[in-house]
Design an enzyme around this catalytic site. Sequence first.
Site, PDB file in Angstrom:
ATOM      1  N   ASN A 168     -31.284   0.994  85.086  1.00 31.21           N
ATOM      2  CA  ASN A 168     -30.477   1.338  86.263  1.00 31.21           C
ATOM      3  C   ASN A 168     -31.245   2.398  87.053  1.00 31.21           C
ATOM      4  OD1 ASN A 168     -28.590   2.139  88.115  1.00 31.21           O
ATOM      5  ND2 ASN A 168     -27.106   2.918  86.622  1.00 31.21           N
TER       6      ASN A 168
ATOM      7  N   GLU B 275     -20.602   7.154  87.459  1.00 33.50           N
ATOM      8  CA  GLU B 275     -20.882   7.835  88.738  1.00 33.50           C
ATOM      9  C   GLU B 275     -20.024   7.228  89.858  1.00 33.50           C
ATOM     10  OE1 GLU B 275     -25.130   7.382  88.401  1.00 33.50           O
ATOM     11  OE2 GLU B 275     -25.091   8.817  86.748  1.00 33.50           O
TER      12      GLU B 275
ATOM     13  N   LYS C  99     -30.577   3.632  89.864  1.00 36.08           N
ATOM     14  CA  LYS C  99     -29.692   4.510  90.657  1.00 36.08           C
ATOM     15  C   LYS C  99     -30.262   4.672  92.070  1.00 36.08           C
ATOM     16  CE  LYS C  99     -27.989   6.480  86.392  1.00 36.08           C
ATOM     17  NZ  LYS C  99     -27.411   7.596  85.674  1.00 36.08           N
TER      18      LYS C  99
ATOM     19  N   SER D 156     -29.134   9.076  78.285  1.00 33.65           N
ATOM     20  CA  SER D 156     -30.346   9.761  77.812  1.00 33.65           C
ATOM     21  C   SER D 156     -31.094   8.961  76.741  1.00 33.65           C
ATOM     22  CB  SER D 156     -30.024  11.171  77.310  1.00 33.65           C
ATOM     23  OG  SER D 156     -29.512  11.955  78.366  1.00 33.65           O
TER      24      SER D 156
HETATM   25  P1  13P Z   1     -29.810   8.373  81.825  1.00 36.70           P
HETATM   26  O1  13P Z   1     -30.594   7.418  80.967  1.00 36.70           O
HETATM   27  O2  13P Z   1     -30.611   9.000  82.921  1.00 36.70           O
HETATM   28  O3  13P Z   1     -29.029   9.352  81.014  1.00 36.70           O
HETATM   29  O4  13P Z   1     -28.706   7.465  82.606  1.00 36.70           O
HETATM   30  C1  13P Z   1     -27.913   6.597  81.896  1.00 36.70           C
HETATM   31  C2  13P Z   1     -27.149   5.777  82.845  1.00 36.70           C
HETATM   32  O5  13P Z   1     -26.259   6.270  83.524  1.00 36.70           O
HETATM   33  C3  13P Z   1     -27.522   4.361  82.992  1.00 36.70           C
HETATM   34  O6  13P Z   1     -26.577   3.667  83.745  1.00 36.70           O
END
Ligand code: 13P
Length: 251
Positions: free
Chosen positions: A8, A102, A10, A214
């Site tokens: 992802n 989110e 983002k 993470s």
């Molecule tokens: P991180 O791997 O940056 O913690 O993000 C996880 C996440 O929200 C994947 O959708």
Amino acid sequence: MKKLIAGNWKMNGSWAEARILTEKILEGIAADKGVADTCEFVIFPPFVHLGVVKESLTDPDSPLTYGAQDCGLHENGAYTGEVSAEMIRDFACEYVIVGHSERREYHHETNEIVKQKAAIADSNGLKVIICVGEKESEREAGQHKEVVGAQLVESMPENASVENTVIAYEPVWAIGTGKTASVDDVREMHGFIRQQLGERFEEPERVRILYGGSMKPDNARDLLATDNVDGGLIGGASLDAEAFLAIAKSA
Ligand code: 13P
């Protein structure tokens, strides 16, 4: 069942970076045949970068596919800024993520909204990754199963099936924080989710349950070897082709 390694991205990167990252991931997969025997890959670029990703992914047999990070709540019409599930499918996306924490937090998406989005995505032939996960205060209060159980029941639409549904367990306190849930916590929650899926589906084992929060090359081996963990939904580490592939190799 192969592990599903999902990236992802983002709201990150330029279109030129999206192209480079996609090509590096493709090269990495091609260079290590074993990895495609054990994993399937899907990347979720921002909407405006889907075009360059699509241009790089022309092989229909590639183990790497792509999807959208969200979809609109409605079929079509006067909804400025929205992108419909039909448009996403028309763009040859295979997957869509709904209910990411989110979106739930910053866009006030309730389980009801997530369910409507998942229903529209399902009816347009997309595979839907429904995200669930408790906040830190909910875990501290011992309510994590209750919260995740309610999210599951209330976010899964009537037309969900074992073929088109993936669940991502992402404890909110582990996202982007460097804090990972312990293997015991993940085993407990994924077992609980599987059991809940059993209330809904005859073959709950056919639904993939991903862990997210993470996930990095140094913790992926233990997480991906945990019972009922069928892959990862990876944020930060998916922006680095080497780290993303190292996670897959550890599976
Ligand atoms: P991180 O791997 O940056 O913690 O993000 C996880 C996440 O929200 C994947 O959708």
